[in-house]
Design a protein around this motif. Structure first.
Motif, short mmCIF file in Angstrom:
data_model
loop_
_atom_site.label_atom_id
_atom_site.label_comp_id
_atom_site.label_asym_id
_atom_site.label_seq_id
_atom_site.Cartn_x
_atom_site.Cartn_y
_atom_site.Cartn_z
N LEU A 1 39.73 39.05 41.17
CA LEU A 1 38.63 40.30 41.13
C LEU A 1 39.16 41.25 41.25
O LEU A 1 38.59 42.20 40.39
CB LEU A 1 37.46 39.39 42.28
CG LEU A 1 36.22 40.16 42.32
CD1 LEU A 1 35.67 40.17 40.91
CD2 LEU A 1 35.95 39.68 43.30
N ILE A 2 39.84 41.55 42.40
CA ILE A 2 40.62 43.12 42.55
C ILE A 2 40.81 43.79 41.57
O ILE A 2 41.06 44.57 41.31
CB ILE A 2 41.29 43.19 44.21
CG1 ILE A 2 39.91 42.90 45.25
CG2 ILE A 2 41.81 44.31 44.46
CD1 ILE A 2 40.63 42.13 46.54
N GLY A 3 42.28 42.88 40.89
CA GLY A 3 42.91 43.32 40.27
C GLY A 3 41.45 43.36 38.62
O GLY A 3 41.67 44.95 38.22
N PHE A 4 40.51 42.86 38.40
CA PHE A 4 39.94 43.30 37.51
C PHE A 4 38.97 44.40 38.37
O PHE A 4 39.45 45.99 36.85
CB PHE A 4 38.79 42.49 37.31
CG PHE A 4 37.97 42.59 36.26
CD1 PHE A 4 37.97 42.05 34.97
CD2 PHE A 4 36.43 43.26 36.73
CE1 PHE A 4 36.57 42.26 34.14
CE2 PHE A 4 35.77 43.07 35.55
CZ PHE A 4 35.89 43.38 34.20
N LEU A 5 38.68 45.08 38.93
CA LEU A 5 38.18 45.90 39.52
C LEU A 5 39.16 47.24 39.46
O LEU A 5 39.24 48.33 38.56
CB LEU A 5 37.97 46.11 40.81
CG LEU A 5 36.72 45.41 41.18
CD1 LEU A 5 37.12 44.93 42.40
CD2 LEU A 5 35.41 45.70 40.53
N LEU A 6 40.53 47.23 39.91
CA LEU A 6 41.09 47.86 38.95
C LEU A 6 41.10 48.42 38.49
O LEU A 6 41.53 49.91 37.84
CB LEU A 6 42.19 47.43 40.70
CG LEU A 6 42.47 47.92 41.77
CD1 LEU A 6 43.55 46.98 42.60
CD2 LEU A 6 42.56 49.53 42.23
N SER A 7 41.69 48.03 37.02
CA SER A 7 41.91 47.45 36.11
C SER A 7 40.73 48.61 35.24
O SER A 7 41.27 49.24 34.44
CB SER A 7 42.18 46.40 34.95
OG SER A 7 43.82 45.47 35.69
N ASN A 8 40.02 48.47 35.64
CA ASN A 8 38.45 48.90 34.84
C ASN A 8 38.57 50.40 35.48
O ASN A 8 37.82 51.18 35.31
CB ASN A 8 37.26 48.55 35.30
CG ASN A 8 37.69 47.41 34.36
OD1 ASN A 8 36.24 47.60 33.57
ND2 ASN A 8 37.47 46.36 34.42
N ALA A 9 38.79 50.82 36.67
CA ALA A 9 38.84 51.54 37.88
C ALA A 9 39.77 52.87 36.66
O ALA A 9 40.01 54.06 36.73
CB ALA A 9 38.65 51.75 38.67
N LEU A 10 41.51 52.35 36.99
CA LEU A 10 42.20 52.97 36.17
C LEU A 10 42.25 53.67 34.88
O LEU A 10 42.33 54.46 34.40
CB LEU A 10 43.69 52.39 36.12
CG LEU A 10 44.08 52.15 37.48
CD1 LEU A 10 45.40 51.25 37.33
CD2 LEU A 10 44.52 53.39 37.24
N GLN A 11 40.67 52.88 34.20
CA GLN A 11 40.66 53.33 32.40
C GLN A 11 39.83 54.56 32.60
O GLN A 11 39.75 55.44 31.49
CB GLN A 11 39.61 51.71 32.18
CG GLN A 11 39.40 52.16 30.85
CD GLN A 11 38.74 50.95 30.26
OE1 GLN A 11 38.55 49.66 29.85
NE2 GLN A 11 39.64 50.84 28.47
N GLU A 12 38.82 53.94 33.79
CA GLU A 12 37.69 54.82 34.10
C GLU A 12 38.45 56.16 33.90
O GLU A 12 38.06 57.51 34.07
CB GLU A 12 36.80 54.90 34.97
CG GLU A 12 35.35 55.58 35.27
CD GLU A 12 34.83 55.34 36.53
OE1 GLU A 12 34.11 55.60 37.12
OE2 GLU A 12 34.69 54.14 37.37
N ALA A 13 39.31 56.18 35.04
CA ALA A 13 40.40 57.82 35.67
C ALA A 13 40.80 57.80 34.18
O ALA A 13 40.92 59.61 34.27
CB ALA A 13 41.42 56.94 36.67
#
Length: 281
Positions: A147-159
């Protein structure tokens, strides 16, 4: 039945970082351990992105050596993800990090990005051994790591999308080139500093100075052709340009400098390019 008006409203999170902090707090509440942290592997270092620490004094931005860590053994050698008595666990009792930190128990799980490549780790440490029953928590902890990996991947894409947006949409623009101006450049750098703190990025800035009588549009067009979509350019006046190389370390930035200089020299444009640490701006 109507809702009880005395109930506390559900908390909302305004950022990925707040949500990650809440995850670490919940993990500590459920499973104990003095330190919980989310790290990103950069080169040969583990950059701490978020930490909940009641003992070791580790905070966001601290770096641990990958080669000395327990995590490298967990990821690369298949060592246990949970060691309730680390100093009696052969995979960990001779790890070099034991000289730096008192580790009685360890939890470590890999975090992967959307391409299934290693991003970093979710790990926990405690100075004291823990009850052996903690090993039963592995399925729940694996779920949290995914779950944390998924959150980080999406946050990086948003950045990445935010980088493009601020470059394209910032209202402060140079009338001659259409590029962001001085205030736009200041805001681009401020945003990237925040991304660097939040996601362990290592971006670089360059300053290019061309003769004042050079054609600004030729320089701007040349830079646009040489750089990537996630990079940014600003015109700071009098043919001085700021260049943000996103997620680019010092060594890679030097290669970009040579490429830019060679391309402009081929157009009889002699320029000076100076690297500058992002934090110093």
């Amino acid at each position: 039945m109507p809702a009880d008006q005395t109930d506390t409203p559900l908390a909302s999170y305004s950022s990925c970082q707040e949500l990650l902090d809440a995850h670490l707090a919940e993990l500590q509440h459920r499973f104990g351990m003095a330190l919980w942290m989310i790290t990103r592997l950069r080169d040969d270092e583990m950059v701490i992105l978020r930490a909940r620490d009641d003992h070791y004094g580790l905070v966001q931005g601290n770096r641990l050596q990958w080669q000395k860590s327990y995590c490298i053994r967990m990821v690369e050698q298949g060592a246990p993800c949970i060691a309730t008595d680390a100093q009696r666990t052969p995979s960990y009792n001779n790890a070099p990090i034991n000289s730096d930190l008192t580790i009685g128990a360890y939890i470590g799980l890999p975090l992967v990005d959307r391409d299934n490549r290693l991003f970093g780790t979710l790990c926990a440490l405690d100075p004291e051994p823990q009850d052996a029953s903690l090993e039963q928590a592995l399925p729940a902890l694996q779920h949290e790591a995914r779950l944390i990996g998924f959150l980080l991947s999406n946050a990086l894409q948003e950045a990445q999308q935010q980088r493009v947006s601020i470059f394209v949409e910032h209202p402060d623009r140079c009338a001659d080139t259409g590029l962001p101006g001085e205030q736009g450049w200041a805001d681009i750098k401020a945003q990237e500093r925040q991304h660097s703190r939040d996601f362990g990025m290592e971006s670089s800035t360059l300053y290019l100075q061309a003769p004042e009588d050079s054609d600004s549009m030729i320089i701007a067009d040349s830079l646009a052709a040489l750089l990537r979509e996630q990079d940014s350019i600003a015109h700071l006046g009098k043919n001085r340009f700021g260049i943000l190389l996103a997620d680019t370390n010092e060594e890679k930035a030097r290669r970009v400098i040579h490429r830019i200089r060679d391309a402009l020299n081929a157009k009889q444009l002699l320029v000076r390019i100076d690297p500058s640490p992002l934090a110093a701006g």
